[in-house]
Design an enzyme around this catalytic site. Structure first.
Site, PDB file in Angstrom:
ATOM      1  N   THR A   1      18.666 -18.044  23.474  1.00  0.00           N
ATOM      2  CA  THR A   1      19.113 -17.040  24.437  1.00  0.00           C
ATOM      3  C   THR A   1      19.325 -15.733  23.680  1.00  0.00           C
ATOM      4  O   THR A   1      20.180 -15.646  22.793  1.00  0.00           O
ATOM      5  CB  THR A   1      20.422 -17.470  25.110  1.00  0.00           C
TER       6      THR A   1
ATOM      7  N   LYS B   1      16.827 -16.015  31.758  1.00  0.00           N
ATOM      8  CA  LYS B   1      17.790 -16.904  31.105  1.00  0.00           C
ATOM      9  C   LYS B   1      19.198 -16.321  31.182  1.00  0.00           C
ATOM     10  O   LYS B   1      20.178 -17.060  31.349  1.00  0.00           O
ATOM     11  CB  LYS B   1      17.399 -17.133  29.647  1.00  0.00           C
TER      12      LYS B   1
ATOM     13  N   LYS C   1      28.924 -16.389  22.981  1.00  0.00           N
ATOM     14  CA  LYS C   1      27.658 -15.727  22.650  1.00  0.00           C
ATOM     15  C   LYS C   1      26.848 -15.420  23.911  1.00  0.00           C
ATOM     16  O   LYS C   1      26.464 -14.269  24.153  1.00  0.00           O
ATOM     17  CB  LYS C   1      26.832 -16.608  21.712  1.00  0.00           C
TER      18      LYS C   1
END
Length: 300
Positions: free
Chosen positions: A98, A174, A242
């Site tokens: 990602t 995503k 994150k």
């Protein structure tokens, strides 16, 4: 390139190992690389090919990079021992982490300078589906990148979404998925522990809500971990600061307010701050439970 090829999977964590096993099961000559030599040895024992990455790189058709973030992806591709410079022209990088869309576009351009294709290909489905070859892949890249990657994609994925002919679109999708997934996990934890304050046990919560309109895939997948008191990480708490941080960075650049995402992020940050970062992400429920003086299953 035929229906089978030479492939390397770089990053043998919970997702990467499953991808490597699925590529191997698909008949591909598959090498596995990781910073943990025990994972590499384990994969060789499971039938993986052996050899140093520098030595085998010129023979590779496909390199799938299944690491944690953009920094690790860049190191794998272009760091001191970066693989791209050793790949043959026409090889393809399948980048699964990602990352921000602009990072994916930059990696694609730098790979192109070496005659290497780049498929922006974030993945979804968890470690179980990775091992079953049933991932969903949100991919974007040139037609040539898709063609080069197709043999391995067919082995590791149940569904490959073609999101366009330029890198960045896969990573954008995503980010949308991660917004929902992270919020759904945090909301599941909030609802489950709220139910406990009203006498609703975690097991009864799963039994009932999983059959009602309030359910979600994340609820049905993660809440049973809480019921079992088992926080073995399939996807760890540390992933979410994150990933939701990336979502909020993208939102900021788009001047888009995402307050629910920000609230979910804070719960994962709190969980990490409580020492839960390496536990399954369902452990975010412990933040709610501790704040409310509750004991989750398995806690004494």
């Amino acid at each position: 390139m035929g229906t089978t090829c030479n492939a390397a999977i770089i990053g043998l964590g919970s997702m990467g190992y499953g991808i490597a096993v699925s590529a191997l099961a698909g008949g591909h000559t598959t090498y596995g690389y990781d910073v943990n030599p025990q994972q590499m040895a384990r994969f060789v024992e499971d039938g993986g090919a052996s050899g140093s990455l520098a030595e085998v790189a010129p023979t590779l058709d496909v390199v799938a990079v299944v690491v944690l973030n953009a920094a690790q992806t860049e190191t794998v591709l272009f760091g001191k021992d970066g693989v791209v410079k050793n790949l043959s022209e026409g090889a393809v990088v399948i980048a699964c982490a990602t990352v921000p869309p602009e990072f994916a576009r930059d990696m694609a351009a730098r790979c192109a300078d070496h005659g290497v294709h780049y498929l922006d290909a974030p993945i979804s489905g968890g470690s179980v589906k990775a091992a079953q070859g049933k991932l969903s892949v949100m991919a974007s890249g040139t037609p040539a990148a898709f063609t080069a990657a197709r043999p391995v994609l067919d082995s590791i994925a149940e569904t490959v979404f073609d999101l366009g002919d330029a890198a960045g679109a896969g990573s954008a999708m995503k980010a949308v998925n991660q917004l929902l997934a992270g919020v759904h996990i945090a909301t599941m934890a909030e609802a489950l522990t709220f139910g406990m304050t009203q006498g609703v046990s975690p097991d009864k919560f799963v039994e009932v809500i999983s059959k009602c309109a309030g359910t979600s895939w994340m609820l049905e997948n993660r809440a049973p971990h809480i019921v079992a008191g088992d926080y073995t990480p399939h996807s760890s708490v540390n992933i979410w600061p994150k990933d939701l941080g990336i979502v909020l960075d993208i939102a900021k650049s788009a001047q888009f307010s995402a307050p629910i995402t920000a609230a979910a992020l804070q719960q994962f940050v709190a969980a990490a701050g409580q020492g839960l970062g390496q536990e399954d992400d369902a452990a975010v429920a412990k933040v709610y439970a501790r704040n409310a003086g509750l004991k989750l299953p398995g806690e004494t």
